[in-house]
Structures are given as structure tokens and as C-alpha cells.
Design a protein around this motif. Structure first.
Motif, mmCIF file in Angstrom:
data_model
loop_
_atom_site.group_PDB
_atom_site.id
_atom_site.type_symbol
_atom_site.label_atom_id
_atom_site.label_comp_id
_atom_site.label_asym_id
_atom_site.label_seq_id
_atom_site.Cartn_x
_atom_site.Cartn_y
_atom_site.Cartn_z
ATOM 1 N N MET A 95 0.839 -1.197 0.000
ATOM 2 C CA MET A 95 0.000 0.000 0.000
ATOM 3 C C MET A 95 0.874 1.248 0.000
ATOM 4 S SD MET A 95 -2.834 1.189 2.825
ATOM 5 C CE MET A 95 -3.677 2.757 2.659
ATOM 6 N N GLU A 96 0.576 2.183 -0.883
ATOM 7 C CA GLU A 96 1.329 3.425 -0.941
ATOM 8 C C GLU A 96 0.719 4.465 -0.007
ATOM 9 O OE1 GLU A 96 1.806 4.890 -4.838
ATOM 10 O OE2 GLU A 96 2.843 3.108 -5.595
ATOM 11 N N PHE A 97 1.588 5.324 0.498
ATOM 12 C CA PHE A 97 1.127 6.362 1.416
ATOM 13 C C PHE A 97 0.381 7.443 0.648
ATOM 14 C CE2 PHE A 97 1.598 10.256 3.896
ATOM 15 C CZ PHE A 97 1.169 9.814 5.136
ATOM 16 N N ASP A 98 -0.787 7.802 1.159
ATOM 17 C CA ASP A 98 -1.594 8.868 0.573
ATOM 18 C C ASP A 98 -1.398 10.127 1.412
ATOM 19 O OD1 ASP A 98 -3.470 10.584 -0.428
ATOM 20 O OD2 ASP A 98 -5.207 9.336 0.047
ATOM 21 N N PRO A 99 -0.872 11.211 0.835
ATOM 22 C CA PRO A 99 -0.692 12.440 1.620
ATOM 23 C C PRO A 99 -1.976 12.933 2.265
ATOM 24 C CG PRO A 99 0.484 12.593 -0.463
ATOM 25 C CD PRO A 99 -0.342 11.342 -0.530
ATOM 26 N N GLY A 100 -3.126 12.517 1.725
ATOM 27 C CA GLY A 100 -4.394 12.897 2.337
ATOM 28 C C GLY A 100 -4.600 12.283 3.705
ATOM 29 N N MET A 101 -3.765 11.298 4.065
ATOM 30 C CA MET A 101 -3.845 10.695 5.390
ATOM 31 C C MET A 101 -3.311 11.630 6.473
ATOM 32 S SD MET A 101 -2.545 6.932 4.148
ATOM 33 C CE MET A 101 -1.994 6.421 5.767
ATOM 34 N N ILE A 102 -2.550 12.653 6.078
ATOM 35 C CA ILE A 102 -2.012 13.602 7.052
ATOM 36 C C ILE A 102 -3.138 14.516 7.532
ATOM 37 C CG2 ILE A 102 -0.373 15.461 7.469
ATOM 38 C CD1 ILE A 102 0.975 12.814 7.098
ATOM 39 N N LEU A 103 -3.422 14.468 8.814
ATOM 40 C CA LEU A 103 -4.451 15.322 9.409
ATOM 41 C C LEU A 103 -3.870 16.634 9.921
ATOM 42 C CD1 LEU A 103 -6.287 12.577 11.514
ATOM 43 C CD2 LEU A 103 -6.989 13.480 9.288
ATOM 44 N N TYR A 104 -2.609 16.587 10.355
ATOM 45 C CA TYR A 104 -1.964 17.779 10.916
ATOM 46 C C TYR A 104 -0.461 17.555 10.897
ATOM 47 C CZ TYR A 104 -0.610 21.410 14.266
ATOM 48 O OH TYR A 104 -0.021 22.494 14.873
ATOM 49 N N GLN A 105 0.275 18.613 10.594
ATOM 50 C CA GLN A 105 1.730 18.518 10.606
ATOM 51 C C GLN A 105 2.319 19.880 10.920
ATOM 52 O OE1 GLN A 105 3.427 16.884 7.023
ATOM 53 N NE2 GLN A 105 5.540 17.284 7.640
ATOM 54 N N ASP A 106 3.187 19.919 11.915
ATOM 55 C CA ASP A 106 3.987 21.111 12.160
ATOM 56 C C ASP A 106 5.377 20.659 12.595
ATOM 57 O OD1 ASP A 106 3.904 20.465 14.884
ATOM 58 O OD2 ASP A 106 2.454 22.023 15.408
ATOM 59 N N HIS A 107 6.164 21.584 13.093
ATOM 60 C CA HIS A 107 7.541 21.259 13.459
ATOM 61 C C HIS A 107 7.608 20.218 14.575
ATOM 62 C CE1 HIS A 107 11.807 21.814 14.260
ATOM 63 N NE2 HIS A 107 11.544 22.117 15.516
ATOM 64 N N HIS A 108 6.609 20.201 15.451
ATOM 65 C CA HIS A 108 6.666 19.362 16.649
ATOM 66 C C HIS A 108 5.782 18.116 16.589
ATOM 67 C CE1 HIS A 108 8.992 22.307 18.964
ATOM 68 N NE2 HIS A 108 8.208 23.236 18.461
ATOM 69 N N MET A 109 4.727 18.130 15.784
ATOM 70 C CA MET A 109 3.723 17.070 15.841
ATOM 71 C C MET A 109 3.313 16.623 14.446
ATOM 72 S SD MET A 109 1.284 18.821 18.743
ATOM 73 C CE MET A 109 -0.057 17.698 18.414
ATOM 74 N N LEU A 110 2.771 15.399 14.414
ATOM 75 C CA LEU A 110 2.238 14.845 13.175
ATOM 76 C C LEU A 110 1.051 13.964 13.541
ATOM 77 C CD1 LEU A 110 2.680 14.431 10.073
ATOM 78 C CD2 LEU A 110 4.125 12.483 10.668
ATOM 79 N N ALA A 111 -0.109 14.224 12.935
ATOM 80 C CA ALA A 111 -1.304 13.409 13.155
ATOM 81 C C ALA A 111 -1.709 12.783 11.831
ATOM 82 C CB ALA A 111 -2.447 14.252 13.721
ATOM 83 N N VAL A 112 -2.001 11.478 11.868
ATOM 84 C CA VAL A 112 -2.259 10.709 10.653
ATOM 85 C C VAL A 112 -3.555 9.926 10.813
ATOM 86 C CG1 VAL A 112 -1.314 8.966 9.086
ATOM 87 C CG2 VAL A 112 0.230 10.463 10.332
ATOM 88 N N ASN A 113 -4.288 9.770 9.714
ATOM 89 C CA ASN A 113 -5.477 8.925 9.682
ATOM 90 C C ASN A 113 -5.066 7.551 9.163
ATOM 91 O OD1 ASN A 113 -8.005 7.801 9.549
ATOM 92 N ND2 ASN A 113 -8.797 9.179 7.980
ATOM 93 N N LYS A 114 -4.864 6.608 10.077
ATOM 94 C CA LYS A 114 -4.412 5.270 9.695
ATOM 95 C C LYS A 114 -5.556 4.466 9.079
ATOM 96 C CE LYS A 114 -4.156 1.401 12.218
ATOM 97 N NZ LYS A 114 -4.413 0.310 11.261
ATOM 98 N N PRO A 115 -5.327 3.838 7.927
ATOM 99 C CA PRO A 115 -6.356 2.957 7.375
ATOM 100 C C PRO A 115 -6.357 1.602 8.069
ATOM 101 C CG PRO A 115 -4.474 3.070 5.896
ATOM 102 C CD PRO A 115 -4.176 4.004 7.030
ATOM 103 N N ALA A 116 -7.474 0.915 8.015
ATOM 104 C CA ALA A 116 -7.543 -0.446 8.546
ATOM 105 C C ALA A 116 -6.715 -1.377 7.666
ATOM 106 C CB ALA A 116 -8.989 -0.918 8.599
ATOM 107 N N GLY A 117 -6.238 -2.454 8.278
ATOM 108 C CA GLY A 117 -5.456 -3.430 7.540
ATOM 109 C C GLY A 117 -3.975 -3.129 7.489
ATOM 110 N N VAL A 118 -3.568 -2.026 8.095
ATOM 111 C CA VAL A 118 -2.160 -1.620 8.087
ATOM 112 C C VAL A 118 -1.611 -1.709 9.510
ATOM 113 C CG1 VAL A 118 -0.539 0.263 7.642
ATOM 114 C CG2 VAL A 118 -2.484 -0.103 6.111
ATOM 115 N N VAL A 119 -0.511 -2.418 9.673
ATOM 116 C CA VAL A 119 0.170 -2.493 10.964
ATOM 117 C C VAL A 119 0.911 -1.182 11.195
ATOM 118 C CG1 VAL A 119 1.961 -3.705 12.274
ATOM 119 C CG2 VAL A 119 0.389 -4.990 10.820
ATOM 120 N N ILE A 120 0.889 -0.701 12.425
ATOM 121 C CA ILE A 120 1.519 0.594 12.700
ATOM 122 C C ILE A 120 3.038 0.509 12.651
ATOM 123 C CG2 ILE A 120 2.039 2.149 14.625
ATOM 124 C CD1 ILE A 120 -0.755 2.602 15.111
ATOM 125 N N HIS A 121 3.611 -0.483 13.333
ATOM 126 C CA HIS A 121 5.063 -0.529 13.509
ATOM 127 C C HIS A 121 5.591 -1.874 13.020
ATOM 128 C CE1 HIS A 121 8.994 -0.060 15.509
ATOM 129 N NE2 HIS A 121 8.704 1.219 15.551
#
Length: 329
Positions: A1-27
Motif C-alpha cells: 500500500m502506498e502512502f496517501d498524503p491525504g492521510m495527514i491530518l496535521y503537521q507542524d515542526h513538533h507534531m504529526l497526526a495521521v489517519n491510519k487505514p484499517a489493515g495496516v500495521v503501525i510498527h
């Protein structure tokens, strides 16, 4: 599965929030070495290129004026090095929490050391508000019965207070506890609009360590549960895990006698042609996460839209739930 930039919910210098799809292991694990959210994020950030960040120019601290110029230069360099370590971008972002493979929704990462410490402390102290949306039905398998009673209290205060950072569930007025042992003839009835606190330690199931149960060898776990709507045998739920144990929401619901639609572990095998069989993943979505942002300490809420398969399932089998979600956004 390729990363979709639309999965990024928020990004700044200190934090990153992502909308993880089902079926994908985090780590990465021994079973999933490269097809993980972590690998996709690293590739995405690498494509963005290194962040050009340098410590700000700051005035000398009091007392430095009495030191020779060479000493003042050394002190400035040491301070700059400390700031680079604390406020500069980490080589890799740090995951602050996890979601199960078949759970979708908000995942938060820290990108600087100070943000990691500040945000991590909020998770450790259970001050992060995590709201999950779920669809459940009565009928969990017999093996999910608690090995020690699950304590259930009906909360008597409105949900909005529990959606604020730093508010603890134990501070909210509640009824006397019910002890759910699993021997009850029927699952506890959960009326629409009711608000519950589920309290029971989560441990690995001695019969199968891939799953979890409420039991005496577990870690303390609390989940706030709100019943948003009912359609036939299905309940539309909002779950707020106060602690963050593995499979916590699923195990607590199962101990209560309820299973998630589409759950391959904590639900009975679905009959062909039923609504349960129409969903190939569990209906559990980390809908929003509220945390105090670093460094301004302002409460911010990240919201992850429902995935297409969950939205289509609701359209077909529980349209009233979609209206509630639209009203909440």
C-alpha cells in the motif's frame, strides 16, 4: 500500500497526526517488516526533504556579561546544541500510541524531543481524550467471559465534560457498580443516551495469547462508553479509553457480552448474507483525539473522517448513525 498524503491530518515542526487505514500495521514486526504505517511515514517525510531548522538567536543570559568573550561564545554554542537536541527535528518521529491492525483513525507522533516528553506525559497521565466510534451487537463468544468481574457504573453527568482534557472519569458522578461475571443470562441492556464506565484489568487470554480478557493478572483499564443510537440489534457507540491497553475496547465490550461488527477475533463467525458478514474489518474507528499541543499548550482536536468501507456499511445498515456523525463534525 502506498502512502496517501491525504492521510495527514496535521503537521507542524513538533507534531504529526495521521489517519491510519484499517489493515495496516503501525510498527514493523517480525511478520510485517516493511508494509507498515511507520515505513510509509518515513518514506513520505524523506520525500519532503530534511527540515531546515536552527535555534533562534537569543540574548545572553544574566551573568554572562562578566565572562570573557571566548567563554561567552562557548556558552552560546552549548545553549544552541541543547536547543537543537530538545527543539530540533528528531531523526525519526516517535509514535505516541498504537492502534490495532484492523482499527482505523487518528495516530499521533512527536517530531521533537520536547514534544515527545510533553505529549507522552499527557498519554501516561491519561489526559488525552480519545474518541472511538463503534458498532456492536449482543452475542460475544463464551471465551470472552471475564476471569474476574468487570465493574460497570452508569455515569450521571453529560458527556461534554468528559470530552475535556484533564477531566478524570472517577471525578464524574456515577451509580453504584455492577459486577459483570459473564454468568448473566443476557448482556446488560444499554439504553440509547446512557453513559457507562467499564472498569476491569486487561490481560492476555491464557488459552490464546493473541487475544485479551478481563482478568486478575491484567493491567488496570477503564473505558467510558456512550450509546449514541440503536437500529435493530445494532448499537452505535462512542468509546473513550482512559487507559491504553491492547484490545481494550474490544475486550471490555466482549466481557459485557457485546461484539463489534466485523471483528475476526471477539465476535462469532458471521452467517453469510448478514450485515455482520458485509464488513471485512472490525467497526472500530479512532474518530478524534484531543491533546494539549506543544509548545503553546492549547487544546487541539484531530478528527479522522470515516473510511469508505465504514461509511458504505452505515449507509446500508445503519443510516441514522451517519447523520449523527455529520452533526458532530
Amino acid at each position: 500500500m502506498e502512502f496517501d498524503p491525504g492521510m495527514i491530518l496535521y503537521q507542524d515542526h513538533h507534531m504529526l497526526a495521521v489517519n491510519k487505514p484499517a489493515g495496516v500495521v503501525i510498527h514493523p514486526t517480525y511478520k510485517h517488516s516493511d508494509d507498515t504505517l511507520w515505513n510509509m511515514l518515513l518514506s513520505y517525510l524523506e520525500q519532503q526533504g530534511p527540515e531546515q531548522w536552527e535555534p533562534p538567536e537569543l540574548p545572553d543570559e544574566p551573568g554572562w556579561e562578566r565572562a570573557p568573550e571566548a567563554v561567552r561564545l562557548m556558552l552560546r554554542e552549548r545553549r544552541a546544541a541543547r536547543l537543537r537536541k530538545q527543539e530540533g527535528p528528531l531523526p525519526k518521529p516517535v509514535l505516541l500510541h498504537r492502534l490495532d491492525k484492523d482499527t482505523s483513525g487518528v495516530v499521533l507522533l512527536a517530531r521533537t524531543e520536547n514534544a515527545r516528553r510533553y505529549l507522552g506525559r499527557q498519554f501516561n497521565e491519561h489526559r488525552v481524550v480519545k474518541r472511538y466510534l463503534a458498532v456492536a451487537f449482543a452475542g460475544a463468544p463464551a471465551w470472552t467471559r471475564p476471569l474476574q468481574p468487570l465493574l460497570v457504573r452508569r455515569l450521571t453527568e453529560d458527556q461534554p465534560r468528559l470530552s475535556e482534557p484533564d477531566v478524570k472519569a472517577e471525578d464524574v458522578p456515577a451509580s453504584a457498580a455492577l459486577a459483570i461475571t459473564g454468568s448473566e443470562p443476557e448482556p446488560l441492556v444499554l439504553p440509547v443516551g446512557s453513559l457507562w464506565l467499564l472498569d476491569g484489568p486487561i490481560q492476555r487470554d491464557p488459552q490464546d495469547r493473541r487475544r485479551c480478557v478481563v482478568g486478575p493478572a491484567g493491567l488496570p483499564a477503564q473505558t467510558v462508553l456512550r450509546v449514541l443510537a440503536q437500529h435493530g440489534r445494532f448499537l452505535f457507540l462512542e468509546a473513550r479509553p482512559i487507559t491504553g491497553r491492547i484490545h481494550q475496547i474490544r475486550a471490555h465490550l466482549a466481557s459485557l457480552g457485546y461484539a463489534l461488527v466485523g471483528d475476526q477475533t471477539y465476535a462469532p463467525a458471521p452467517l453469510e448474507g448478514t450485515p455482520q458478514a458485509a464488513l471485512q474489518r472490525q467497526f472500530l474507528h479512532a474518530f478524534s483525539l484531543t491533546v494539549r499541543r506543544y509548545p503553546d499548550e492549547v487544546p487541539v482536536t484531530f478528527v479522522a473522517p470515516l473510511s469508505e468501507e465504514l461509511r458504505l456499511w452505515l449507509e446500508a445498515y445503519f443510516p441514522a448513525a451517519l447523520a449523527l456523525i455529520a452533526r458532530d463534525q
